[in-house]
Design an enzyme around this catalytic site. Structure first.
Site, PDB file in Angstrom:
ATOM      1  N   ASP A  71       0.841  -1.199   0.000  1.00 29.77           N
ATOM      2  CA  ASP A  71       0.000   0.000   0.000  1.00 29.77           C
ATOM      3  C   ASP A  71       0.875   1.248   0.000  1.00 29.77           C
ATOM      4  OD1 ASP A  71      -2.787   1.017   0.131  1.00 29.77           O
ATOM      5  OD2 ASP A  71      -1.881   2.155   1.771  1.00 29.77           O
TER       6      ASP A  71
HETATM    7  C1  LIG Z   1       2.914   9.059  -5.676  1.00 23.48           C
HETATM    8  C2  LIG Z   1       2.672   8.035  -6.755  1.00 23.48           C
HETATM    9  C3  LIG Z   1       1.797   6.972  -6.576  1.00 23.48           C
HETATM   10  N1  LIG Z   1       1.592   6.051  -7.567  1.00 23.48           N
HETATM   11  C4  LIG Z   1       0.658   4.913  -7.388  1.00 23.48           C
HETATM   12  C5  LIG Z   1       1.253   3.656  -6.771  1.00 23.48           C
HETATM   13  C6  LIG Z   1       0.035   2.884  -6.325  1.00 23.48           C
HETATM   14  O1  LIG Z   1      -0.383   2.018  -7.371  1.00 23.48           O
HETATM   15  C7  LIG Z   1      -1.030   3.974  -6.112  1.00 23.48           C
HETATM   16  C8  LIG Z   1      -1.461   4.031  -4.669  1.00 23.48           C
HETATM   17  O2  LIG Z   1      -2.519   3.155  -4.454  1.00 23.48           O
HETATM   18  P1  LIG Z   1      -2.457   1.773  -3.659  1.00 23.48           P
HETATM   19  O3  LIG Z   1      -3.704   1.691  -2.831  1.00 23.48           O
HETATM   20  O4  LIG Z   1      -1.152   1.583  -2.970  1.00 23.48           O
HETATM   21  O5  LIG Z   1      -2.498   0.669  -4.805  1.00 23.48           O
HETATM   22  P2  LIG Z   1      -3.571   0.472  -5.934  1.00 23.48           P
HETATM   23  O6  LIG Z   1      -4.922   0.968  -5.534  1.00 23.48           O
HETATM   24  O7  LIG Z   1      -2.984   1.006  -7.212  1.00 23.48           O
HETATM   25  O8  LIG Z   1      -3.631  -1.130  -6.033  1.00 23.48           O
HETATM   26  P3  LIG Z   1      -4.102  -2.178  -4.883  1.00 23.48           P
HETATM   27  O9  LIG Z   1      -4.828  -1.471  -3.773  1.00 23.48           O
HETATM   28  O10 LIG Z   1      -4.962  -3.184  -5.609  1.00 23.48           O
HETATM   29  O11 LIG Z   1      -2.806  -2.798  -4.399  1.00 23.48           O
HETATM   30  O12 LIG Z   1      -0.428   5.216  -6.498  1.00 23.48           O
HETATM   31  C9  LIG Z   1       2.256   6.167  -8.779  1.00 23.48           C
HETATM   32  O13 LIG Z   1       2.071   5.344  -9.683  1.00 23.48           O
HETATM   33  N2  LIG Z   1       3.136   7.215  -8.972  1.00 23.48           N
HETATM   34  C10 LIG Z   1       3.379   8.153  -8.020  1.00 23.48           C
HETATM   35  O14 LIG Z   1       4.200   9.081  -8.253  1.00 23.48           O
END
Ligand SMILES: Cc1cn([C@H]2C[C@H](O)[C@@H](COP(=O)(O)OP(=O)(O)OP(=O)(O)O)O2)c(=O)[nH]c1=O
Length: 193
Positions: A71
């Protein structure tokens, strides 16, 4: 090499596992991801990652040998911020991040089926935004990169134009810190051949 079950719908985590050369199956779960709990950001990152893993372990496929859940959220001034609901929320978020440093936290929970070991760790990256003009924020919102990402920006996209510096792991900001995750796999004797 043994397959890992990726307990995540995040395409970024798939990209990063592919970059590491690790074969995987995707197995997302739905959990509440309650960010309002009165616990520190590191404990929160651990807790949400473990909740995702435990949701998967309630009903795992028989052949599972390894699984990983993660997460990612951002934290500053006692606030924890996940994915924006809409453009207005993204705009407010980018305004708040402008000209300051925030932390990006990823909790990672790794499961080894043979003895049901769970190892959870948290990685933290400091990201500093340049002071952003209203025009830049409007331009960035138009790219729609803010959709589906914590903090409303993508470091791996045009979002990098908004940033003046980063301290820590770049892949952590994208959702899976490669160096730390490699260390966790090594601790649990995952074989890379
Ligand atoms: C800050 C930042 C976040 N992110 C993304 C990473 C994570 O995928 C998302 C945060 O949400 P998460 O809840 O961590 O993950 P998700 O909803 O994509 O997938 P799941 O819950 O099924 O595991 O934001 C980027 O891709 N680039 C960035 O610069």
């Amino acid at each position: 090499m043994e397959k890992i079950h990726l307990v995540s719908s995040s395409p970024r985590r798939q990209t990063l596992l592919t970059q590491m050369g690790i074969p995987f199956d995707v197995f997302p779960v739905e959990t509440e991801e309650d960010m309002t709990r009165d616990i520190g950001p590191e404990v929160l990152a651990r807790t949400i990652a473990e909740e995702k893993l435990h949701a998967f372990l309630k009903n795992p496929p028989i052949q599972v040998k390894w699984a990983v859940a993660a997460d990612t959220f951002i934290s500053y001034h006692d606030r924890r911020v996940g994915k924006p609901e809409n453009r207005l929320e993204a705009e407010r978020e980018l305004l708040s991040l402008s000209g300051m440093t925030h932390q990006v936290l990823t909790g990672i929970s790794l499961y080894r089926a043979k003895d049901r070991t769970i190892l959870t760790e948290v990685d933290i990256t400091d990201v500093t935004f340049r002071p952003l003009s209203a025009k830049e924020i409007a331009w960035y919102l138009d790219t729609e990169e803010w959709k589906g990402v914590a903090g409303s920006y993508r470091i791996q996209g045009k979002g990098e134009c908004l940033i003046s510096g980063i301290n820590g792991s770049y892949s952590n900001v994208m959702g899976l810190p490669i160096t730390r995750f490699y260390g966790m796999l090594t601790k649990l004797d995952f074989t890379f051949d």
